[in-house]
Every structure is written in C-alpha cells, then in structure tokens.
Motif scaffolding. Sequence first.
Motif, PDB file in Angstrom:
ATOM      1  N   PHE A  12       0.825  -1.202   0.000  1.00  0.00           N
ATOM      2  CA  PHE A  12       0.000   0.000   0.000  1.00  0.00           C
ATOM      3  C   PHE A  12       0.863   1.258   0.000  1.00  0.00           C
ATOM      4  CE2 PHE A  12      -3.327  -2.716   2.253  1.00  0.00           C
ATOM      5  CZ  PHE A  12      -3.945  -3.044   1.059  1.00  0.00           C
ATOM      6  N   GLU A  13       1.948   1.239   0.759  1.00  0.00           N
ATOM      7  CA  GLU A  13       2.831   2.391   0.825  1.00  0.00           C
ATOM      8  C   GLU A  13       3.500   2.638  -0.529  1.00  0.00           C
ATOM      9  OE1 GLU A  13       6.457   3.855   3.679  1.00  0.00           O
ATOM     10  OE2 GLU A  13       6.198   1.719   3.347  1.00  0.00           O
ATOM     11  N   LEU A  14       3.995   1.582  -1.158  1.00  0.00           N
ATOM     12  CA  LEU A  14       4.644   1.747  -2.455  1.00  0.00           C
ATOM     13  C   LEU A  14       3.655   2.158  -3.531  1.00  0.00           C
ATOM     14  CD1 LEU A  14       7.185  -1.199  -2.450  1.00  0.00           C
ATOM     15  CD2 LEU A  14       7.685   1.239  -2.370  1.00  0.00           C
ATOM     16  N   TRP A  15       2.435   1.646  -3.457  1.00  0.00           N
ATOM     17  CA  TRP A  15       1.434   2.033  -4.444  1.00  0.00           C
ATOM     18  C   TRP A  15       1.137   3.521  -4.342  1.00  0.00           C
ATOM     19  CZ3 TRP A  15      -0.210   0.573  -8.860  1.00  0.00           C
ATOM     20  CH2 TRP A  15      -1.384   1.096  -9.385  1.00  0.00           C
ATOM     21  N   ALA A  16       1.088   4.035  -3.125  1.00  0.00           N
ATOM     22  CA  ALA A  16       0.802   5.457  -2.936  1.00  0.00           C
ATOM     23  C   ALA A  16       1.990   6.331  -3.343  1.00  0.00           C
ATOM     24  CB  ALA A  16       0.450   5.722  -1.478  1.00  0.00           C
ATOM     25  N   GLN A  17       3.212   5.843  -3.143  1.00  0.00           N
ATOM     26  CA  GLN A  17       4.385   6.677  -3.349  1.00  0.00           C
ATOM     27  C   GLN A  17       5.046   6.507  -4.722  1.00  0.00           C
ATOM     28  OE1 GLN A  17       5.567   8.907  -1.113  1.00  0.00           O
ATOM     29  NE2 GLN A  17       3.998   8.412   0.379  1.00  0.00           N
ATOM     30  N   CYS A  18       4.926   5.331  -5.323  1.00  0.00           N
ATOM     31  CA  CYS A  18       5.766   5.009  -6.482  1.00  0.00           C
ATOM     32  C   CYS A  18       4.994   4.696  -7.754  1.00  0.00           C
ATOM     33  CB  CYS A  18       6.651   3.815  -6.138  1.00  0.00           C
ATOM     34  SG  CYS A  18       7.797   4.113  -4.819  1.00  0.00           S
ATOM     35  N   ARG A  19       3.877   5.315  -7.991  1.00  0.00           N
ATOM     36  CA  ARG A  19       3.105   5.006  -9.201  1.00  0.00           C
ATOM     37  C   ARG A  19       3.893   5.323 -10.467  1.00  0.00           C
ATOM     38  NH1 ARG A  19      -2.431   7.523  -7.155  1.00  0.00           N
ATOM     39  NH2 ARG A  19      -2.678   6.132  -5.390  1.00  0.00           N
ATOM     40  N   VAL A  20       4.552   6.458 -10.499  1.00  0.00           N
ATOM     41  CA  VAL A  20       5.327   6.837 -11.677  1.00  0.00           C
ATOM     42  C   VAL A  20       6.490   5.863 -11.864  1.00  0.00           C
ATOM     43  CG1 VAL A  20       6.789   8.651 -12.671  1.00  0.00           C
ATOM     44  CG2 VAL A  20       4.669   9.251 -11.506  1.00  0.00           C
ATOM     45  N   GLN A  21       7.122   5.491 -10.783  1.00  0.00           N
ATOM     46  CA  GLN A  21       8.231   4.526 -10.845  1.00  0.00           C
ATOM     47  C   GLN A  21       7.755   3.193 -11.409  1.00  0.00           C
ATOM     48  OE1 GLN A  21      11.456   4.629  -8.883  1.00  0.00           O
ATOM     49  NE2 GLN A  21      11.990   2.653  -9.739  1.00  0.00           N
ATOM     50  N   LEU A  22       6.576   2.748 -11.010  1.00  0.00           N
ATOM     51  CA  LEU A  22       6.051   1.476 -11.516  1.00  0.00           C
ATOM     52  C   LEU A  22       5.762   1.559 -13.016  1.00  0.00           C
ATOM     53  CD1 LEU A  22       3.711   0.475  -8.569  1.00  0.00           C
ATOM     54  CD2 LEU A  22       5.856  -0.620  -9.231  1.00  0.00           C
ATOM     55  N   VAL A  23       5.266   2.691 -13.476  1.00  0.00           N
ATOM     56  CA  VAL A  23       5.017   2.864 -14.910  1.00  0.00           C
ATOM     57  C   VAL A  23       6.342   2.838 -15.679  1.00  0.00           C
ATOM     58  CG1 VAL A  23       4.197   4.498 -16.656  1.00  0.00           C
ATOM     59  CG2 VAL A  23       2.835   4.070 -14.611  1.00  0.00           C
ATOM     60  N   LEU A  24       7.353   3.536 -15.171  1.00  0.00           N
ATOM     61  CA  LEU A  24       8.655   3.535 -15.834  1.00  0.00           C
ATOM     62  C   LEU A  24       9.284   2.142 -15.837  1.00  0.00           C
ATOM     63  CD1 LEU A  24      10.217   6.876 -14.594  1.00  0.00           C
ATOM     64  CD2 LEU A  24       9.393   6.313 -16.872  1.00  0.00           C
ATOM     65  N   THR A  25       9.101   1.392 -14.764  1.00  0.00           N
ATOM     66  CA  THR A  25       9.612   0.026 -14.709  1.00  0.00           C
ATOM     67  C   THR A  25       8.938  -0.830 -15.771  1.00  0.00           C
ATOM     68  OG1 THR A  25      10.057   0.252 -12.349  1.00  0.00           O
ATOM     69  CG2 THR A  25       9.941  -1.982 -13.225  1.00  0.00           C
ATOM     70  N   GLY A  26       7.636  -0.668 -15.931  1.00  0.00           N
ATOM     71  CA  GLY A  26       6.922  -1.397 -16.978  1.00  0.00           C
ATOM     72  C   GLY A  26       7.432  -1.039 -18.365  1.00  0.00           C
ATOM     73  N   VAL A  27       7.735   0.238 -18.581  1.00  0.00           N
ATOM     74  CA  VAL A  27       8.287   0.667 -19.871  1.00  0.00           C
ATOM     75  C   VAL A  27       9.643   0.008 -20.102  1.00  0.00           C
ATOM     76  CG1 VAL A  27       9.231   2.660 -21.123  1.00  0.00           C
ATOM     77  CG2 VAL A  27       7.015   2.825 -19.985  1.00  0.00           C
ATOM     78  N   TYR A  28      10.497  -0.012 -19.076  1.00  0.00           N
ATOM     79  CA  TYR A  28      11.807  -0.639 -19.210  1.00  0.00           C
ATOM     80  C   TYR A  28      11.693  -2.140 -19.478  1.00  0.00           C
ATOM     81  CZ  TYR A  28      14.715   3.322 -17.885  1.00  0.00           C
ATOM     82  OH  TYR A  28      15.369   4.515 -17.857  1.00  0.00           O
ATOM     83  N   LEU A  29      10.697  -2.789 -18.879  1.00  0.00           N
ATOM     84  CA  LEU A  29      10.531  -4.224 -19.098  1.00  0.00           C
ATOM     85  C   LEU A  29      10.034  -4.540 -20.509  1.00  0.00           C
ATOM     86  CD1 LEU A  29       8.968  -5.401 -15.722  1.00  0.00           C
ATOM     87  CD2 LEU A  29      11.253  -5.888 -16.569  1.00  0.00           C
ATOM     88  N   LEU A  30       9.209  -3.658 -21.068  1.00  0.00           N
ATOM     89  CA  LEU A  30       8.594  -3.945 -22.362  1.00  0.00           C
ATOM     90  C   LEU A  30       9.299  -3.287 -23.549  1.00  0.00           C
ATOM     91  CD1 LEU A  30       4.859  -3.709 -21.286  1.00  0.00           C
ATOM     92  CD2 LEU A  30       6.250  -5.766 -21.583  1.00  0.00           C
ATOM     93  N   LEU A  31      10.139  -2.306 -23.311  1.00  0.00           N
ATOM     94  CA  LEU A  31      10.812  -1.598 -24.396  1.00  0.00           C
ATOM     95  C   LEU A  31      11.666  -2.505 -25.298  1.00  0.00           C
ATOM     96  CD1 LEU A  31      11.020   1.280 -25.484  1.00  0.00           C
ATOM     97  CD2 LEU A  31      13.043   1.577 -24.080  1.00  0.00           C
ATOM     98  N   PRO A  32      12.379  -3.493 -24.766  1.00  0.00           N
ATOM     99  CA  PRO A  32      13.187  -4.343 -25.647  1.00  0.00           C
ATOM    100  C   PRO A  32      12.368  -5.146 -26.658  1.00  0.00           C
ATOM    101  CG  PRO A  32      13.902  -4.594 -23.395  1.00  0.00           C
ATOM    102  CD  PRO A  32      12.665  -3.772 -23.373  1.00  0.00           C
ATOM    103  N   LEU A  33      11.080  -5.255 -26.453  1.00  0.00           N
ATOM    104  CA  LEU A  33      10.246  -5.992 -27.399  1.00  0.00           C
ATOM    105  C   LEU A  33      10.075  -5.231 -28.708  1.00  0.00           C
ATOM    106  CD1 LEU A  33       7.449  -7.204 -25.006  1.00  0.00           C
ATOM    107  CD2 LEU A  33       9.390  -8.509 -25.859  1.00  0.00           C
ATOM    108  N   PHE A  34      10.134  -3.917 -28.641  1.00  0.00           N
ATOM    109  CA  PHE A  34       9.834  -3.103 -29.804  1.00  0.00           C
ATOM    110  C   PHE A  34      11.069  -2.573 -30.520  1.00  0.00           C
ATOM    111  CE2 PHE A  34       6.373  -2.625 -26.706  1.00  0.00           C
ATOM    112  CZ  PHE A  34       5.394  -3.282 -27.422  1.00  0.00           C
ATOM    113  N   ILE A  35      12.190  -2.532 -29.822  1.00  0.00           N
ATOM    114  CA  ILE A  35      13.427  -2.018 -30.418  1.00  0.00           C
ATOM    115  C   ILE A  35      14.483  -3.104 -30.304  1.00  0.00           C
ATOM    116  CG2 ILE A  35      15.176  -0.215 -30.319  1.00  0.00           C
ATOM    117  CD1 ILE A  35      13.068   1.553 -28.946  1.00  0.00           C
ATOM    118  N   LYS A  36      15.068  -3.472 -31.397  1.00  0.00           N
ATOM    119  CA  LYS A  36      16.068  -4.545 -31.399  1.00  0.00           C
ATOM    120  C   LYS A  36      17.378  -4.071 -30.773  1.00  0.00           C
ATOM    121  CE  LYS A  36      14.138  -7.358 -34.787  1.00  0.00           C
ATOM    122  NZ  LYS A  36      13.333  -8.327 -34.178  1.00  0.00           N
TER     123      LYS A  36
END
Length: 160
Positions: A12-36
């Motif tokens: 709950f604490e991380l969800w309240a504090q780190c929403r932007v961080q979680l979105v950026l982490t998702g981008v980092y995890l999925l970015l290699p799929l689209f760019i070789k």
Amino acid sequence: MKIRGLFLKDIFELWAQCRVQLVLTGVYLLLPLFIKGIGLFASVGMMLLAMMPIYALGYDERCRWEQYALAMPVRKSDLFWSRFLLGVIAIALGAAVQTLAALLAGRGELLSSLAVTAPSAVVYLLITLPLMMKLGVEKGRFLLLLLLTMAFMLLSGAAA
C-alpha cells in the motif's frame, strides 16, 4: 500472519508513493520488445523492481516506522522477511510479464538475458537489504557504493 500484514503495508505504501516509478519500470521491461538490440533495458527494469523494498525501507525510516513496529510483537527478522518477500514477488512478476511479452512478440532471445537478470536481482536483494536494515538507508547506500567500487577496482586490476 505478521509478515503478511507487513507485506501488505509495504504494498500500500509503495502504491501510494511510487506510481510513476512502476510505470517507468513497466516501460523498461517492455521496451526491448519493440526495439532490437537493447536488452539492457530489461535488466534495468528488473533492478528497479529489486529496489522496491529499499524504497519501502527508506519511507519507513523517514517516518520512524521500525521503532513503532518493534514496540509491537514484531521482530526485526519479520521486517526483513516481509521486505525480502516483497522484492522476490516484484522480481517474479516482472519476470513473468517480460517472459509473456517476449513469447507473444516472438523475441525468445530476451529470455536468455532474463535468466541472468532475475537471479542477479535476488542476489542484489540479499546483499543490500541486510546492509541497509542494519546501517540505515543512507549509510547503507554509501557503504554499498564503496564495496562495489572496491570490487570493480579489484576485478579490473586482476583483468589487467
């Protein structure tokens, strides 16, 4: 039961504090799929997930949660295991998302980097979490930086 409560508090604490961080982490995890050729970004995403318990520890240290928690029937080992569980679950979820996305996109070569980054993230947790719980987040980060610098100097000296 205690660890479950501590784990939920951190979620709950991380969800309240780190929403932007979680979105950026998702981008980092999925970015290699689209760019070789940038599988490194998946590694960065995995390490960001491994740092989630450190963020929770920093927030708790700032508001003196550990002192309050230890006044209750909670041991320091319970605090450690709840944060370690948070990190392992975050790493496992990140690995699952990255595996599923790599298989759906037909990029099986990303799975080989995942086989290295996920265990590395768990080892990072095993090193940093006890260090930072013992010394505090700020002193622990400084000591970790010092230890890594010494290790790299020794390895580069051995390679030369």
